[in-house]
Design an enzyme around this catalytic site. Sequence first.
Site, short mmCIF file in Angstrom:
data_model
loop_
_atom_site.label_atom_id
_atom_site.label_comp_id
_atom_site.label_asym_id
_atom_site.label_seq_id
_atom_site.Cartn_x
_atom_site.Cartn_y
_atom_site.Cartn_z
N HIS A 46 18.81 -8.41 -23.10
CA HIS A 46 18.35 -7.24 -23.85
C HIS A 46 19.54 -6.68 -24.64
O HIS A 46 20.64 -7.27 -24.62
CB HIS A 46 17.74 -6.19 -22.90
CG HIS A 46 18.64 -5.85 -21.74
ND1 HIS A 46 19.84 -5.19 -21.89
CD2 HIS A 46 18.52 -6.10 -20.41
CE1 HIS A 46 20.42 -5.03 -20.72
NE2 HIS A 46 19.64 -5.58 -19.80
N GLU A 47 19.32 -5.53 -25.27
CA GLU A 47 20.37 -4.96 -26.13
C GLU A 47 21.69 -4.73 -25.40
O GLU A 47 22.76 -4.80 -26.02
CB GLU A 47 19.90 -3.62 -26.73
CG GLU A 47 18.78 -3.74 -27.75
CD GLU A 47 19.23 -4.47 -29.01
OE1 GLU A 47 20.41 -4.40 -29.35
OE2 GLU A 47 18.37 -5.14 -29.62
N HIS A 49 23.04 -6.62 -22.97
CA HIS A 49 23.76 -7.90 -22.98
C HIS A 49 24.27 -8.22 -24.38
O HIS A 49 25.39 -8.71 -24.56
CB HIS A 49 22.84 -9.04 -22.55
CG HIS A 49 22.25 -8.91 -21.18
ND1 HIS A 49 20.92 -8.66 -20.97
CD2 HIS A 49 22.82 -9.02 -19.95
CE1 HIS A 49 20.68 -8.62 -19.66
NE2 HIS A 49 21.80 -8.83 -19.02
N GLN A 73 23.85 -13.02 -4.59
CA GLN A 73 24.01 -11.57 -4.67
C GLN A 73 22.70 -10.82 -4.43
O GLN A 73 22.65 -9.61 -4.55
CB GLN A 73 24.62 -11.18 -6.02
CG GLN A 73 23.71 -11.37 -7.21
CD GLN A 73 24.46 -11.17 -8.52
OE1 GLN A 73 25.33 -11.94 -8.89
NE2 GLN A 73 24.15 -10.08 -9.22
N GLU A 163 29.58 -1.26 -18.43
CA GLU A 163 29.78 -0.07 -17.60
C GLU A 163 28.50 0.36 -16.90
O GLU A 163 28.53 1.15 -15.97
CB GLU A 163 30.31 1.09 -18.45
CG GLU A 163 31.72 0.89 -18.93
CD GLU A 163 32.24 2.10 -19.69
OE1 GLU A 163 31.53 3.13 -19.72
OE2 GLU A 163 33.34 2.00 -20.24
N SER A 200 17.85 -2.40 -18.84
CA SER A 200 18.01 -3.27 -17.68
C SER A 200 16.89 -4.29 -17.67
O SER A 200 15.76 -3.97 -18.05
CB SER A 200 17.95 -2.43 -16.39
OG SER A 200 17.77 -3.27 -15.27
N ARG A 202 15.44 -5.30 -15.22
CA ARG A 202 14.43 -4.88 -14.23
C ARG A 202 13.45 -3.86 -14.79
O ARG A 202 12.38 -3.66 -14.22
CB ARG A 202 15.12 -4.31 -12.99
CG ARG A 202 15.86 -5.35 -12.16
CD ARG A 202 16.34 -4.77 -10.84
NE ARG A 202 16.91 -5.79 -9.96
CZ ARG A 202 18.18 -6.17 -9.99
NH1 ARG A 202 19.02 -5.63 -10.84
NH2 ARG A 202 18.62 -7.11 -9.15
P1 AMP Z 1 22.96 -8.80 -15.62
O1 AMP Z 1 22.28 -9.84 -16.43
O2 AMP Z 1 22.08 -7.66 -15.23
O3 AMP Z 1 23.76 -9.37 -14.49
O4 AMP Z 1 24.03 -8.13 -16.60
C1 AMP Z 1 24.99 -8.92 -17.25
C2 AMP Z 1 26.02 -8.01 -17.85
O5 AMP Z 1 25.39 -7.14 -18.79
C3 AMP Z 1 26.70 -7.12 -16.81
O6 AMP Z 1 28.08 -7.03 -17.13
C4 AMP Z 1 26.01 -5.81 -16.99
O7 AMP Z 1 26.80 -4.69 -16.63
C5 AMP Z 1 25.75 -5.82 -18.50
N1 AMP Z 1 24.67 -4.89 -18.84
C6 AMP Z 1 23.44 -4.85 -18.29
N2 AMP Z 1 22.73 -3.81 -18.80
C7 AMP Z 1 23.54 -3.20 -19.69
C8 AMP Z 1 23.41 -2.05 -20.54
N3 AMP Z 1 22.28 -1.33 -20.58
N4 AMP Z 1 24.46 -1.71 -21.32
C9 AMP Z 1 25.62 -2.42 -21.28
N5 AMP Z 1 25.81 -3.50 -20.51
C10 AMP Z 1 24.80 -3.88 -19.72
#
Ligand code: AMP
Length: 315
Positions: A46-47, A49, A73, A163, A200, A202
């Site tokens: 998403h945005e 990432h 995890q 963050e 997110s 999720r």
């Molecule tokens: P994930 O796929 O949820 O493991 O996230 C991969 C990376 O993207 C991690 O470093 C997250 O912290 C980052 N990330 C996820 N959601 C956001 C967001 N809304 N804004 C900035 N970074 C994000």
Amino acid sequence: MTAVVAPKGACGLPVVATVAGLTRHLADARAQGASVGLVPTMGSLHEGHLSLIARAVAECDVVAVSIFVNPLQFGDADDLAHYPRALDTDLDLAATAGATVAFVPAVEEMYPDGPGDMTTTVSVRDLGDRWEGASRPGHFDGVATVVAKLFAMAGPCRAYFGEKDFQQLAVVSRLARDLSFPVEVVGCPTVREPDGLARSSRNARLSPEERAAAAVLPRALRAGFDAMVEGEYRPAMVESRMVQVVEREPLARLDYAALVRAVDLSPAASLLDGGPFRLLVAARVGPVRLIDNLDPGEDLPAELAAGVPAQERGA
Ligand code: AMP
């Protein structure tokens, strides 16, 4: 410039499925003088990432995006089973954002003996035990272990983390330093929806009613921020303002709302001790657990500055 070591995805982005392939691809790039950026993800991009990929593209010559839903995890089998997956779309999005290679390993490639049979794992003490670590035992061991493996595979690089997962960013920064990985960890700001909800993967599992209710997390952070701006210096009082906001939302069940020291995420004793601090919140909304955080020392993000009802600010 480097030999393509794997088949191309439909979008034209080289897709590497093996550890050896990734290591060789990035080593070849470095041998030709390229700087390497790594963006670890679990896919369903998403945005948020994409902002990490864009930052990496701006700062590095070659950008590898890893897409791997890491079973190590997930303590909750239901969460793992329902974790959204959308590989074809992800590859398109990553290519459009400027990524130059995708690393998409199978579980057996990352964990040849099975994730449950890993005898060497990485654990970041204290930092990884609080908050998310306490609510999701083993979670940060799984994160730290897979990130250490990715760092070992990628070699010298800059690695970009959001963050949004503030504790994860702290854990990963610490492990890179403690274990002397030749990796510079770069933290990137949280990308939010117009109502303030952090993007997110999720969020896709929320019903429309739950999605509306989920905006209570950023509202709680905003209430904590407002309390601090109004001069509240007792962490317990700041926290109780956040708690009140979440408890007023019937579809949300609070896990924690905390004011912590940003350096190690330990509970803040008093705001008079000096910062930097961080506001943290975690709550379950419908079938998902959501987390968010805010740096109270920075300007409030525009999405968070917009419209929090006065009664929720205790005004
Ligand atoms: P994930 O796929 O949820 O493991 O996230 C991969 C990376 O993207 C991690 O470093 C997250 O912290 C980052 N990330 C996820 N959601 C956001 C967001 N809304 N804004 C900035 N970074 C994000």
